[in-house]
Scaffold this active site. Structure first.
Site, PDB file in Angstrom:
ATOM      1  N   VAL A 148     -11.357   3.098   2.852  1.00  0.00           N
ATOM      2  CA  VAL A 148     -10.908   3.939   1.741  1.00  0.00           C
ATOM      3  C   VAL A 148      -9.962   3.188   0.815  1.00  0.00           C
ATOM      4  CG1 VAL A 148     -11.247   6.087   3.017  1.00  0.00           C
ATOM      5  CG2 VAL A 148      -9.036   4.945   3.131  1.00  0.00           C
ATOM      6  N   ASP A 185      -4.511   2.690  11.210  1.00  0.00           N
ATOM      7  CA  ASP A 185      -5.852   2.449  11.748  1.00  0.00           C
ATOM      8  C   ASP A 185      -5.710   2.078  13.220  1.00  0.00           C
ATOM      9  OD1 ASP A 185      -8.529   1.953  12.070  1.00  0.00           O
ATOM     10  OD2 ASP A 185      -8.597   0.176  10.809  1.00  0.00           O
ATOM     11  N   GLU A 206       4.085   4.640   5.752  1.00  0.00           N
ATOM     12  CA  GLU A 206       2.870   3.826   5.705  1.00  0.00           C
ATOM     13  C   GLU A 206       1.753   4.550   4.952  1.00  0.00           C
ATOM     14  OE1 GLU A 206       1.320   1.318   5.558  1.00  0.00           O
ATOM     15  OE2 GLU A 206       1.061   0.181   7.380  1.00  0.00           O
ATOM     16  N   ASP A 207       0.875   3.775   4.390  1.00  0.00           N
ATOM     17  CA  ASP A 207      -0.260   4.357   3.676  1.00  0.00           C
ATOM     18  C   ASP A 207      -1.330   4.848   4.649  1.00  0.00           C
ATOM     19  OD1 ASP A 207      -0.908   1.768   4.513  1.00  0.00           O
ATOM     20  OD2 ASP A 207      -1.530   1.073   2.530  1.00  0.00           O
ATOM     21  N   LYS A 263      -6.562   7.270  10.620  1.00  0.00           N
ATOM     22  CA  LYS A 263      -7.969   7.135  11.063  1.00  0.00           C
ATOM     23  C   LYS A 263      -8.010   7.360  12.572  1.00  0.00           C
ATOM     24  CE  LYS A 263      -9.789   3.757   7.742  1.00  0.00           C
ATOM     25  NZ  LYS A 263     -10.234   2.350   7.586  1.00  0.00           N
ATOM     26  N   GLY A 283       0.775  -1.234   0.000  1.00  0.00           N
ATOM     27  CA  GLY A 283       0.000   0.000   0.000  1.00  0.00           C
ATOM     28  C   GLY A 283       0.806   1.284   0.000  1.00  0.00           C
TER      29      GLY A 283
HETATM   30  P1  IMP Z   1      -3.695  -1.266  11.469  1.00  0.00           P
HETATM   31  O1  IMP Z   1      -2.727  -2.313  11.919  1.00  0.00           O
HETATM   32  O2  IMP Z   1      -5.070  -1.490  12.021  1.00  0.00           O
HETATM   33  O3  IMP Z   1      -3.181   0.144  11.742  1.00  0.00           O
HETATM   34  O4  IMP Z   1      -3.882  -1.471   9.922  1.00  0.00           O
HETATM   35  C1  IMP Z   1      -3.116  -0.813   9.002  1.00  0.00           C
HETATM   36  C2  IMP Z   1      -3.151  -1.509   7.647  1.00  0.00           C
HETATM   37  O5  IMP Z   1      -4.466  -1.960   7.331  1.00  0.00           O
HETATM   38  C3  IMP Z   1      -2.779  -0.558   6.550  1.00  0.00           C
HETATM   39  O6  IMP Z   1      -1.403  -0.633   6.248  1.00  0.00           O
HETATM   40  C4  IMP Z   1      -3.640  -0.993   5.388  1.00  0.00           C
HETATM   41  O7  IMP Z   1      -2.965  -1.964   4.628  1.00  0.00           O
HETATM   42  C5  IMP Z   1      -4.841  -1.628   6.024  1.00  0.00           C
HETATM   43  N1  IMP Z   1      -5.993  -0.705   6.073  1.00  0.00           N
HETATM   44  C6  IMP Z   1      -6.552  -0.115   7.162  1.00  0.00           C
HETATM   45  N2  IMP Z   1      -7.593   0.646   6.846  1.00  0.00           N
HETATM   46  C7  IMP Z   1      -7.720   0.570   5.500  1.00  0.00           C
HETATM   47  C8  IMP Z   1      -8.638   1.161   4.562  1.00  0.00           C
HETATM   48  O8  IMP Z   1      -9.551   1.940   4.875  1.00  0.00           O
HETATM   49  N3  IMP Z   1      -8.432   0.834   3.255  1.00  0.00           N
HETATM   50  C9  IMP Z   1      -7.436   0.009   2.841  1.00  0.00           C
HETATM   51  N4  IMP Z   1      -6.574  -0.568   3.689  1.00  0.00           N
HETATM   52  C10 IMP Z   1      -6.703  -0.299   5.005  1.00  0.00           C
HETATM   53 MG    MG Z   2      -0.541  -1.417   4.438  1.00  0.00          MG
END
Ligand code: IMP
Ligand code: MG
Length: 182
Positions: free
Chosen positions: A156, A105, A101-102, A133, A46
């Site tokens: 998204v 969350d 990072e993209d 987010k 991403g």
């Molecule tokens: P986290 O570990 O919950 O912070 O997740 C982060 C990863 O989940 C990101 O690097 C994305 O690959 C994926 N991700 C989280 N939210 C989205 C979204 O809204 N769209 C697409 N990928 C997401």
């Molecule tokens: Mg990712």
């Protein structure tokens, strides 16, 4: 203007807005990393699009490397499970690491990565995320130093972000229509 993909409900950030965000981040990072030994580490897949833009917006010497971790699979929901699928090629000992990072969350992916990379003794380690987010009442597991922009709690796609490996090539960030993933 190009047409919006039919699976996209709303465009959140246009190409022009994204360019302005990346420019600002690049300037900030260039200032902060003067005289440092910067290595940008993008999280595949991403972050590839953001990485490509961000590195060109930074005007201090840097090198780049990539890591791949599995987190979401093909679903629109966090599994909480993080596994290194591809490790760095580079030795980061004594270097100034900036993880690119993209989207942030829960922050679980980055928390794990930071812990893992810290154990290799970099001089410093920070995070640059294009989207955050940061929903009220929701605590992320890490605190990113560089944030492109805040993002509502919707799924998204675009600008590198996918759903089931699709939509990464959209030049804007948009909310995916719920009927596409439900
Ligand atoms: P986290 O570990 O919950 O912070 O997740 C982060 C990863 O989940 C990101 O690097 C994305 O690959 C994926 N991700 C989280 N939210 C989205 C979204 O809204 N769209 C697409 N990928 C997401
Ligand atoms: Mg990712």
């Amino acid at each position: 203007m190009s047409t919006v993909h039919p699976d996209v409900e709303t465009v959140l950030f246009s190409e022009e807005e994204i360019a302005a965000i990346v420019k600002r981040l690049g300037q900030q990072i260039s200032q902060d990393y003067q005289g440092k030994d910067l290595v940008l580490i993008a999280v595949l897949r991403g972050a590839v699009v953001f990485m490509g833009d961000l590195m060109r917006a930074i005007d201090v010497p840097l090198s780049i490397d990539f890591m791949a971790v599995s987190s979401y699979g093909d679903k629109a929901k966090s599994s909480g499970i993080v596994r290194i699928v591809k490790d760095l090629d580079m030795d980061i000992k004594g270097r100034d690491v900036l993880i690119v990072e993209d989207i942030l969350d829960s922050g679980l992916t980055l928390k794990y990565l930071m812990k893992n990379l810290s154990s290799r003794h970099p001089a410093s380690i920070e995070v640059a995320t294009f989207l955050w987010k940061d929903i009220e009442g929701k605590q992320a597991a890490i605190n990113p130093k560089y944030v492109g922009t805040h993002c509502p709690d919707a799924f998204v796609v675009g600008y590198g972000l996918d759903f089931a490996e699709r939509y990464r090539n959209l030049p804007y960030v948009g909310i995916l229509k719920p009927e596409v993933y439900s």
